[in-house]
Design a protein around this motif. Structure first.
Motif, PDB file in Angstrom:
ATOM      1  N   ASP A 703      81.199 -35.202  43.037  1.00 11.36           N
ATOM      2  CA  ASP A 703      81.006 -35.588  41.639  1.00 11.36           C
ATOM      3  C   ASP A 703      79.900 -34.790  40.954  1.00 11.36           C
ATOM      4  O   ASP A 703      79.741 -34.870  39.736  1.00 11.36           O
ATOM      5  CB  ASP A 703      80.727 -37.090  41.516  1.00 11.36           C
ATOM      6  N   THR A 704      79.113 -34.007  41.690  1.00  8.82           N
ATOM      7  CA  THR A 704      78.149 -33.097  41.073  1.00  8.82           C
ATOM      8  C   THR A 704      78.256 -31.690  41.658  1.00  8.82           C
ATOM      9  O   THR A 704      77.311 -30.918  41.614  1.00  8.82           O
ATOM     10  CB  THR A 704      76.708 -33.613  41.271  1.00  8.82           C
ATOM     11  N   SER A 705      79.425 -31.357  42.221  1.00  8.65           N
ATOM     12  CA  SER A 705      79.612 -30.045  42.833  1.00  8.65           C
ATOM     13  C   SER A 705      80.995 -29.511  42.484  1.00  8.65           C
ATOM     14  O   SER A 705      81.996 -30.222  42.604  1.00  8.65           O
ATOM     15  CB  SER A 705      79.459 -30.126  44.355  1.00  8.65           C
ATOM     16  N   TYR A 706      81.048 -28.252  42.056  1.00  9.59           N
ATOM     17  CA  TYR A 706      82.347 -27.637  41.774  1.00  9.59           C
ATOM     18  C   TYR A 706      82.196 -26.121  41.713  1.00  9.59           C
ATOM     19  O   TYR A 706      81.102 -25.567  41.557  1.00  9.59           O
ATOM     20  CB  TYR A 706      82.949 -28.164  40.478  1.00  9.59           C
ATOM     21  N   ILE A 707      83.333 -25.464  41.847  1.00  5.43           N
ATOM     22  CA  ILE A 707      83.439 -24.020  41.671  1.00  5.43           C
ATOM     23  C   ILE A 707      84.489 -23.784  40.594  1.00  5.43           C
ATOM     24  O   ILE A 707      85.552 -24.399  40.605  1.00  5.43           O
ATOM     25  CB  ILE A 707      83.864 -23.322  42.974  1.00  5.43           C
ATOM     26  N   ALA A 708      84.180 -22.882  39.659  1.00  7.23           N
ATOM     27  CA  ALA A 708      85.127 -22.585  38.586  1.00  7.23           C
ATOM     28  C   ALA A 708      85.174 -21.085  38.345  1.00  7.23           C
ATOM     29  O   ALA A 708      84.141 -20.404  38.378  1.00  7.23           O
ATOM     30  CB  ALA A 708      84.730 -23.312  37.300  1.00  7.23           C
ATOM     31  N   LEU A 709      86.377 -20.593  38.111  1.00  5.90           N
ATOM     32  CA  LEU A 709      86.583 -19.193  37.767  1.00  5.90           C
ATOM     33  C   LEU A 709      87.500 -19.146  36.552  1.00  5.90           C
ATOM     34  O   LEU A 709      88.565 -19.776  36.544  1.00  5.90           O
ATOM     35  CB  LEU A 709      87.209 -18.425  38.930  1.00  5.90           C
ATOM     36  N   ALA A 710      87.072 -18.428  35.519  1.00 12.06           N
ATOM     37  CA  ALA A 710      87.861 -18.356  34.282  1.00 12.06           C
ATOM     38  C   ALA A 710      87.887 -16.920  33.785  1.00 12.06           C
ATOM     39  O   ALA A 710      86.915 -16.164  33.957  1.00 12.06           O
ATOM     40  CB  ALA A 710      87.275 -19.275  33.212  1.00 12.06           C
ATOM     41  N   ALA A 711      89.008 -16.543  33.187  1.00 14.96           N
ATOM     42  CA  ALA A 711      89.147 -15.241  32.551  1.00 14.96           C
ATOM     43  C   ALA A 711      89.550 -15.459  31.095  1.00 14.96           C
ATOM     44  O   ALA A 711      90.294 -16.389  30.783  1.00 14.96           O
ATOM     45  CB  ALA A 711      90.191 -14.390  33.274  1.00 14.96           C
ATOM     46  N   PHE A 712      89.033 -14.612  30.225  1.00 12.41           N
ATOM     47  CA  PHE A 712      89.375 -14.743  28.799  1.00 12.41           C
ATOM     48  C   PHE A 712      89.636 -13.370  28.192  1.00 12.41           C
ATOM     49  O   PHE A 712      89.117 -12.343  28.663  1.00 12.41           O
ATOM     50  CB  PHE A 712      88.275 -15.479  28.030  1.00 12.41           C
ATOM     51  N   TYR A 713      90.455 -13.372  27.164  1.00 10.98           N
ATOM     52  CA  TYR A 713      90.837 -12.140  26.476  1.00 10.98           C
ATOM     53  C   TYR A 713      90.979 -12.451  24.995  1.00 10.98           C
ATOM     54  O   TYR A 713      91.646 -13.421  24.620  1.00 10.98           O
ATOM     55  CB  TYR A 713      92.148 -11.603  27.048  1.00 10.98           C
ATOM     56  N   LYS A 714      90.333 -11.639  24.163  1.00 11.78           N
ATOM     57  CA  LYS A 714      90.381 -11.847  22.718  1.00 11.78           C
ATOM     58  C   LYS A 714      90.749 -10.537  22.027  1.00 11.78           C
ATOM     59  O   LYS A 714      90.159  -9.487  22.320  1.00 11.78           O
ATOM     60  CB  LYS A 714      89.032 -12.335  22.179  1.00 11.78           C
ATOM     61  N   VAL A 747      87.859  -8.172  23.310  1.00  8.68           N
ATOM     62  CA  VAL A 747      86.739  -8.715  24.083  1.00  8.68           C
ATOM     63  C   VAL A 747      87.362  -9.422  25.284  1.00  8.68           C
ATOM     64  O   VAL A 747      88.239 -10.276  25.113  1.00  8.68           O
ATOM     65  CB  VAL A 747      85.898  -9.704  23.264  1.00  8.68           C
ATOM     66  N   LYS A 748      86.911  -9.082  26.460  1.00  6.49           N
ATOM     67  CA  LYS A 748      87.475  -9.706  27.645  1.00  6.49           C
ATOM     68  C   LYS A 748      86.375  -9.917  28.673  1.00  6.49           C
ATOM     69  O   LYS A 748      85.347  -9.223  28.661  1.00  6.49           O
ATOM     70  CB  LYS A 748      88.601  -8.865  28.235  1.00  6.49           C
ATOM     71  N   GLY A 749      86.600 -10.895  29.536  1.00  4.95           N
ATOM     72  CA  GLY A 749      85.556 -11.170  30.509  1.00  4.95           C
ATOM     73  C   GLY A 749      85.959 -12.182  31.551  1.00  4.95           C
ATOM     74  O   GLY A 749      87.058 -12.764  31.520  1.00  4.95           O
ATOM     75  N   LEU A 750      85.040 -12.390  32.489  1.00  5.79           N
ATOM     76  CA  LEU A 750      85.203 -13.350  33.579  1.00  5.79           C
ATOM     77  C   LEU A 750      83.979 -14.255  33.618  1.00  5.79           C
ATOM     78  O   LEU A 750      82.850 -13.810  33.386  1.00  5.79           O
ATOM     79  CB  LEU A 750      85.343 -12.632  34.921  1.00  5.79           C
ATOM     80  N   GLU A 751      84.211 -15.526  33.936  1.00  6.66           N
ATOM     81  CA  GLU A 751      83.131 -16.487  34.129  1.00  6.66           C
ATOM     82  C   GLU A 751      83.252 -17.107  35.519  1.00  6.66           C
ATOM     83  O   GLU A 751      84.338 -17.552  35.907  1.00  6.66           O
ATOM     84  CB  GLU A 751      83.193 -17.610  33.091  1.00  6.66           C
ATOM     85  N   PHE A 752      82.147 -17.121  36.226  1.00  7.74           N
ATOM     86  CA  PHE A 752      82.117 -17.757  37.538  1.00  7.74           C
ATOM     87  C   PHE A 752      81.005 -18.801  37.537  1.00  7.74           C
ATOM     88  O   PHE A 752      79.883 -18.535  37.109  1.00  7.74           O
ATOM     89  CB  PHE A 752      81.868 -16.743  38.641  1.00  7.74           C
TER      90      PHE A 752
END
Length: 901
Positions: A703-714, A747-752
């Motif tokens: 409940d207070t731990s996670y891993i997230a990976l996201a990619a975006f493109y504009k 504009v493009k990128g990755l978030e970890f």
């Protein structure tokens, strides 16, 4: 029975994680640890912990504005309780330093859009939520008292300043009525050090008119094939103190007169007042007296020698700048449950912001010409800051040979108004994949108004006094020796540690006396002196200011929009999914008005050839309008692959409206010879448009731990680009700058993101946790030197990587957090400072900490520290060896006590 409220860092993280996990789109959040206690004293500092969010540090020791996914403050839409808000910012970017963190409950960052989210943010939308009276049952109190200590040295400063806050709420037993009141007071005395070039002028040697106005040293460069030369505006050191007071008050009432009717009222007021005092020592540039110059392959001056005629002066500067920013917002929300599945919501809000001061914005200069001295300026490159041969110029500690120079004083009035009406209707469905239908409409009226406060043209200080032609006796201006310390010499080689300063009010009074202005006989005509004296007498014998009509401009913006959104839910192979589809339609109409004064004459000031004087005709009220309309579709899909594994796919079209100042119909002039500019607005500008695509995967393993990976493109179009055109006005070469919709960019990128609580470790180590995120952003419109140095230059301000790493501990009565925030180099603005060149801020990292100990259930003590490693900020223009500033804000500690019941 009284409800037990869980507080602390872990509770805040748990609430923020729940918001992210349950959202339809990509959302991150920061939650208060308890009533009246946001994680940081500044909301922007807390927001920078969110993946993809970084802050703009603009001096004063505090963060002010934020960037989301590399797109700057003007691309970030800021709401308070779902309502649009305004601040004293010059354009659409929001100044978070006007908003006390003690009044805030949650800050939500929406990185994807939906039809029911107020439009305006290509980068994202930040919704600041204040606490509600019915959040808790019964009576609640929280408060804090603390002392803030700003230190420029390694140890604590001798003096600290106070800060206090309180939070009161009361709700009846059945939670049908409640009230809330919170407030804060904060006083700070901050110092900062800065060396600055204030910009770079680029002289186009291929332009015959420009070349003809330059001395022979530049002609020799042209003969060698050099096409352009960049020289600095100045080399200057500033020792700055800022005395600031922030006050805030928030009130709210919740009333549920029946099970089907809910009323919410809230009001918020904030006042941020500061007085900035700057002692400066400057050596201003002037290409007219350069006798020899060397440049590199980019045309950047690496060194030059100036004549011994005294065109270069040693300037002693006293600069003052007040700020009196007020923000007020009030709102009323009515929610009516028509039946079990249908809800009607009406929301009314009004927001106002002001920053008004009649005087106090002053730049006063006393100086001594370097007659008989040969100035030599060196640009060391390699990250070093330029310097003169200071020890071979006029001694900076000589108070017996001072002359009046410039420049002026005044103020301005800036007002922002926003009225908003929203209507939302939602219909829920119990059977089938269609879960909810939503309809809504919004009408907003926004206006920005600006006017300068100043004196009559005949009293213009620079026009009359510039040129070091009248003595300024030390006893008449209160001159003294100012001890600035050794920091400046450590950056601009050999810079003096002491220089002359003076009482600015005594200096201004002296300039009104015959002893001062009669020294100009022979340099000024009898008519000019008589006009100055007559204007002075008409103004009461002093420098009282009045509105300058030709500076007035106003932009009114009216927006109507409506939306429809459908939410679908179901399962696919036993995996729950959610999909929302929507359309939002917006139509915006603008009306720009200004008093435009025609330029009648330009002449070089005969007593100061580094400046020119413009003469204007009578102002005429001018109006123009603009209009645009767009459809904005959106789709957000969430699939729960497992209870703890979430897949997201999002697409939308968003827009950001053009800067309000770029819609004005007035023009602004800079009269520096050889680098004169005229900047105009464009009422026909269209909004930036962006086609957005996101994909992400999130694993919530606690409940207070996670891993997230996201990619975006504009894909962003309609970018406002400043186009420079060479024009001739009244026989002088000018660079005309005009904003136009010209460019497109991706504009493009990755978030970890990785958040982890070490609960598997044995006590007491199970109290440790860590949070890490890294955002990589890139664009085809980058800060590449070849792009920024060209005509019609274009790049996106704010683009750059960012990262945050924090280690925290919470166990028993102890709480602690150590956080490092880093931002890669980024384009600050496309047209900055003298010469209107692109400016880049270098990569910057800052280490902060906080710790608290609970004495009992009601009292705790705490300490907080920012910039523990005493980092500096640096910037340059186009090329790394064109530095513009090095800024040092020191370290800040806060010690205090909190109480709650």
């Amino acid at each position: 029975m009284t409800e037990v409220v869980v507080t602390g860092q872990l509770a805040a993280l748990r609430r923020a994680q729940a918001i992210k996990q349950n959202a339809a789109g990509v959302v991150d959040a920061i939650s208060s640890e308890e009533a009246g206690k946001f994680p940081d004293q500044n909301i922007a500092d807390s927001l920078q912990r969110v993946p993809g969010v970084s802050v703009n540090r603009t001096g004063g020791g505090e963060s002010s504005q934020v960037t989301v996914r590399g797109l700057g403050p003007q691309f970030v839409n800021v709401l308070v309780n779902g309502r649009s808000i305004v601040s004293d910012a010059e354009n659409r970017g929001f100044n978070f330093d006007t908003l006390p963190s003690e009044l805030i409950s949650t800050a939500e960052v929406y990185k994807t859009s939906a039809a029911d989210i107020v439009d305006g943010g290509i980068g994202g939308t930040i919704n600041i939520r204040t606490a509600r009276p019915l959040d808790n049952e019964g009576f609640h109190f929280a408060g804090s008292l603390s002392a803030l200590n700003d230190s420029m040295e390694g140890s604590l400063d001798d003096k600290s300043t106070p800060k206090g806050s309180f939070f009161l709420s009361q709700a009846n037993a059945d939670r049908t009525f409640g009230w809330l009141l919170s407030g804060m007071y904060y006083k700070r005395k901050h110092r900062s050090y800065q060396v600055n070039q204030q910009g770079w002028y680029v002289s186009d040697l291929t332009d015959p008119a420009v070349l003809a106005s330059l001395p022979p040293a530049f002609h020799r460069l042209r003969e060698q094939g050099v096409e352009e030369v960049a020289t600095p505006e100045t080399t200057i050191a500033n020792y700055t103190t800022i005395d600031s007071v922030r006050k805030g008050l928030s009130a709210a009432i919740d009333w549920n007169p029946s099970d089907s009717l809910k009323l919410k009222f809230d009001a918020m007021y904030s006042n941020y007042r500061s007085d900035q005092l700057q002692h400066g020592l400057g050596f201003y540039g002037n290409t007219n007296d350069i006798t020899g110059i060397e440049v590199d392959e980019n045309g950047t001056a690496t060194e030059y020698t100036r004549g011994d005629t005294g065109t270069l002066a040693t300037d002693y500067i006293v600069f003052t700048l007040p700020r009196d920013a007020k923000v007020f917002q009030t709102g009323l929300n009515l929610s009516w449950l028509i039946n079990d599945t249908t809800t009607l919501e009406v929301d009314l809000s009004r927001a106002r912001s002001w920053n008004k001061y009649d005087s106090g914005d002053s730049y006063r200069v006393v100086g001594t010409r370097n007659i008989g001295y040969v100035p030599h300026w060196t640009n060391p490159g390699g990250g070093g800051f330029p310097y003169y041969n200071y020890d071979e110029l006029t001694p900076s500690d000589n108070i017996s040979n001072l002359y009046s120079h410039c420049c002026g004083m005044g103020g301005d009035h800036r007002t922002n108004r926003l009225d908003e009406v929203k209507l939302n209707l939602t219909k829920s469905f119990l059977d089938g994949p269609l879960a909810q239908l939503s309809f809504g409409a919004l009408r907003s009226n926004r206006s920005t108004r600006f006017i300068d406060m100043g004196v009559a043209d005949a009293m213009n200080l620079c026009t009359f006094y510039c040129g070091y032609n009248s003595t300024a006796p030390a006893d008449k201006i209160g001159a003294y020796l100012f001890d600035a310390g050794n920091w400046f010499g450590g950056h601009s080689k050999g810079f003096p540690s002491q220089w002359v300063s003076y009482d600015p009010d005594m200096y201004m009074h002296y300039l009104t006396t015959p002893e001062s202005y009669m020294q100009l006989q022979g340099l000024k005509t009898d008519e000019e002196i008589a006009a100055f004296v007559a204007a002075l007498e008409a103004n009461g014998g002093g420098w009282a200011t009045h509105p300058i009509q030709r500076s007035y401009w106003q932009v009114k913006e009216k927006t109507n929009s409506f939306y429809v959104k459908a939410d679908f839910e179901g399962t696919m192979r036993d995996m729950p999914w959610h999909l929302d589809l929507g359309y939002r339609y917006i139509k915006t109409d603008t009306v720009s008005s200004a008093f435009v004064a025609p330029l009648l004459d330009v002449r070089v000031n005969p007593t100061d050839t580094s400046n020119a004087v413009g003469t204007f005709g009578d102002p005429v009220l001018t109006r123009d309008d603009g209009s645009y309309a767009y459809w904005l579709p959106s789709a957000n899909f969430r699939l729960n692959l497992r209870d703890d594994l979430v897949f997201r796919l999002n697409a939308s079209r968003t827009l950001t409206r053009p800067e309000l100042s770029q819609l004005r119909v007035s023009a602004g002039y800079n009269f520096r010879p050889n680098n004169q500019t005229v900047s105009t607005g464009n009422t026909g500008l269209k909004p930036y448009l962006s086609e957005n695509f996101d994909i992400g995967l999130e694993w919530y393993f606690a409940d207070t731990s996670y891993i997230a990976l996201a990619a975006f493109y504009k894909e962003v179009s309609n970018f406002t680009t400043t186009v420079d055109t060479r024009v001739e006005i009244l026989g002088f070469p000018f660079t005309q700058t005009l904003p136009v919709n010209l460019n497109e960019a991706t504009v493009k990128g990755l978030e970890f993101t990785f958040n982890y609580q070490f609960t598997a470790l044995p006590a007491p180590w199970d109290g440790f946790g860590t949070a890490f995120n890294y955002t990589h952003v890139k664009s085809d419109a980058s800060i590449d030197e070849a792009i920024l140095s060209g005509a019609g230059r274009f790049a996106i301000p704010g683009i750059g990587d960012s990262a945050n790493l924090s280690l925290f501990y919470e166990k028993g009565p102890w709480q602690a957090r150590l956080a490092y925030n880093w931002r890669d180099e980024w384009l600050s603005c496309l047209s900055c400072g003298a010469g209107s060149q692109p400016e880049t801020t270098k990569a910057y990292g800052q280490l902060d900490m906080s710790a608290a100990y609970s004495l009992n259930d009601h009292f705790s003590v705490f300490v907080e520290g920012t910039n523990l490693t005493r980092e500096i900020r640096e910037g340059y223009m186009v090329y790394g060896n064109r530095p513009t500033f090095i800024n040092f804000d020191g370290r800040t500690y806060t010690f205090g006590v909190r109480a709650r019941w």
